[in-house]
Scaffold this motif. Sequence first.
Motif, PDB file in Angstrom:
ATOM      1  N   ARG A  19      -6.866   0.934  64.298  1.00 45.22           N
ATOM      2  CA  ARG A  19      -7.539  -0.343  64.541  1.00 45.22           C
ATOM      3  C   ARG A  19      -8.462  -0.731  63.389  1.00 45.22           C
ATOM      4  NH1 ARG A  19      -9.909   3.415  67.758  1.00 45.22           N
ATOM      5  NH2 ARG A  19     -12.155   3.737  67.539  1.00 45.22           N
ATOM      6  N   ARG A  20      -8.877   0.257  62.605  1.00 47.58           N
ATOM      7  CA  ARG A  20      -9.740  -0.042  61.467  1.00 47.58           C
ATOM      8  C   ARG A  20      -8.995  -0.828  60.390  1.00 47.58           C
ATOM      9  NH1 ARG A  20     -13.604   5.082  59.872  1.00 47.58           N
ATOM     10  NH2 ARG A  20     -14.789   5.204  61.820  1.00 47.58           N
ATOM     11  N   VAL A  22      -7.104  -3.392  60.850  1.00 48.35           N
ATOM     12  CA  VAL A  22      -6.875  -4.791  61.214  1.00 48.35           C
ATOM     13  C   VAL A  22      -7.577  -5.757  60.263  1.00 48.35           C
ATOM     14  CG1 VAL A  22      -7.220  -6.549  63.005  1.00 48.35           C
ATOM     15  CG2 VAL A  22      -6.396  -4.267  63.625  1.00 48.35           C
ATOM     16  N   PRO A  23      -8.899  -5.608  59.968  1.00 49.12           N
ATOM     17  CA  PRO A  23      -9.535  -6.549  59.030  1.00 49.12           C
ATOM     18  C   PRO A  23      -8.891  -6.520  57.650  1.00 49.12           C
ATOM     19  CG  PRO A  23     -11.195  -5.303  60.235  1.00 49.12           C
ATOM     20  CD  PRO A  23      -9.885  -4.643  60.510  1.00 49.12           C
ATOM     21  N   LEU A  24      -8.532  -5.326  57.177  1.00 46.26           N
ATOM     22  CA  LEU A  24      -7.919  -5.217  55.854  1.00 46.26           C
ATOM     23  C   LEU A  24      -6.542  -5.870  55.837  1.00 46.26           C
ATOM     24  CD1 LEU A  24      -8.222  -4.107  52.992  1.00 46.26           C
ATOM     25  CD2 LEU A  24      -7.174  -1.970  53.789  1.00 46.26           C
ATOM     26  N   VAL A  26      -5.596  -8.364  57.683  1.00 46.64           N
ATOM     27  CA  VAL A  26      -5.827  -9.810  57.706  1.00 46.64           C
ATOM     28  C   VAL A  26      -6.145 -10.321  56.301  1.00 46.64           C
ATOM     29  CG1 VAL A  26      -7.352 -11.637  58.556  1.00 46.64           C
ATOM     30  CG2 VAL A  26      -6.554  -9.852  60.115  1.00 46.64           C
ATOM     31  N   ILE A  27      -7.006  -9.586  55.570  1.00 39.09           N
ATOM     32  CA  ILE A  27      -7.376  -9.978  54.218  1.00 39.09           C
ATOM     33  C   ILE A  27      -6.160  -9.960  53.298  1.00 39.09           C
ATOM     34  CG2 ILE A  27      -8.640  -9.225  52.164  1.00 39.09           C
ATOM     35  CD1 ILE A  27     -10.418 -10.656  54.065  1.00 39.09           C
ATOM     36  N   ALA A  79     -13.544 -12.497  48.377  1.00 39.72           N
ATOM     37  CA  ALA A  79     -13.113 -11.625  49.468  1.00 39.72           C
ATOM     38  C   ALA A  79     -11.608 -11.427  49.474  1.00 39.72           C
ATOM     39  CB  ALA A  79     -13.574 -12.199  50.806  1.00 39.72           C
ATOM     40  N   CYS A 115     -18.483  -8.350  51.344  1.00 44.02           N
ATOM     41  CA  CYS A 115     -17.507  -8.506  52.430  1.00 44.02           C
ATOM     42  C   CYS A 115     -16.288  -7.610  52.219  1.00 44.02           C
ATOM     43  CB  CYS A 115     -17.066  -9.968  52.543  1.00 44.02           C
ATOM     44  SG  CYS A 115     -18.326 -11.091  53.196  1.00 44.02           S
ATOM     45  N   ILE A 119     -15.120  -4.138  54.290  1.00 43.64           N
ATOM     46  CA  ILE A 119     -13.810  -4.086  54.937  1.00 43.64           C
ATOM     47  C   ILE A 119     -13.003  -2.900  54.419  1.00 43.64           C
ATOM     48  CG2 ILE A 119     -11.586  -5.271  55.122  1.00 43.64           C
ATOM     49  CD1 ILE A 119     -13.146  -7.908  55.223  1.00 43.64           C
ATOM     50  N   SER A 122     -14.724   0.547  55.565  1.00 42.53           N
ATOM     51  CA  SER A 122     -14.529   0.874  56.976  1.00 42.53           C
ATOM     52  C   SER A 122     -13.068   1.116  57.314  1.00 42.53           C
ATOM     53  CB  SER A 122     -15.082  -0.251  57.858  1.00 42.53           C
ATOM     54  OG  SER A 122     -14.379  -1.462  57.620  1.00 42.53           O
ATOM     55  N   ALA A 123     -12.162   0.469  56.582  1.00 48.97           N
ATOM     56  CA  ALA A 123     -10.738   0.613  56.883  1.00 48.97           C
ATOM     57  C   ALA A 123     -10.171   1.932  56.377  1.00 48.97           C
ATOM     58  CB  ALA A 123      -9.955  -0.562  56.290  1.00 48.97           C
TER      59      ALA A 123
END
Length: 279
Positions: A19-20, A22-24, A26-27, A79, A115, A119, A122-123
């Motif tokens: 789940r970590r 997910v933000p990466l 998306v980027i 970003a 930002c 990301i 944490s990813a």
Amino acid sequence: MTAGNDPSSASKSGRFPLRRLVPLIVIVAASVAVFAMGWHRQLSFETLARHHDALRDFITTHELSALAAYVALYIAAVALSIPVGAFLTVTGGILFGVVLGGAAAAVSATIGAICIFLIAKSAIGEYLVRRAGPLAERLAEGFRADAFSYLLFLRLVPVFPFWMVNLVPALTGVRLGTFAAATALGVIPATFVFAFVGAGLDSVIAAQQAAYRSCLAAARSDCRLEFHMHTALTPELIGALTALGVLALVPVVVRRLRARTGPATVIPGPERSEGARNP
């Protein structure tokens, strides 16, 4: 809470929490979409010159909104790791002047860098630090020991890709405070230099527009508005910024030299001598 639902248990067991990512993801997806659609090509001097008068009119009547839009665009570009930082900084100088444009660019670059740093860290950054082998861990530890000086050097010298300097500290476990401070301080010189260059380009834009309109009036098909960033990034400018970067490494060199010389020889003082006389 059961051990299976405890996020820390996954970290301790070495399993990677997907789940970590997910933000990466998306980027990365957004960045790929920008390049695939060719939207990054719209951030060009030709586009700026073509809409220069309209942008000027909008800024005159809605300066705060225009500045907010510029900051948001700059943060998004950083970003998403789109290499248009120099162009956007020059644009800030053209549209808002040296002080306001330079300050807005510096703040935007720092926020955007933080930002993507957070990301990436944490990813995958924390996971890679834990799973790194002995050699990689020693290299990462050496970078972290003098992270501020190294980052300041990488920020000051305008030959290292901005996106790379955002990601490497995240993957080596550099602290957020160190990263943010070195980034905020390191982007200031080049940012204001490029903003200064941009502030003096109004006459260049006017000349380009006049030549472009004359070309269109002649019904030519090769009419273009051009400005190459390498004309602003002169060898003298690169040399000056590199010199600042080298100064940032001086504390690292001094610390390494002191470590090699070892601890100084301790000479017994008066107290030791007096104690020896009094059994």
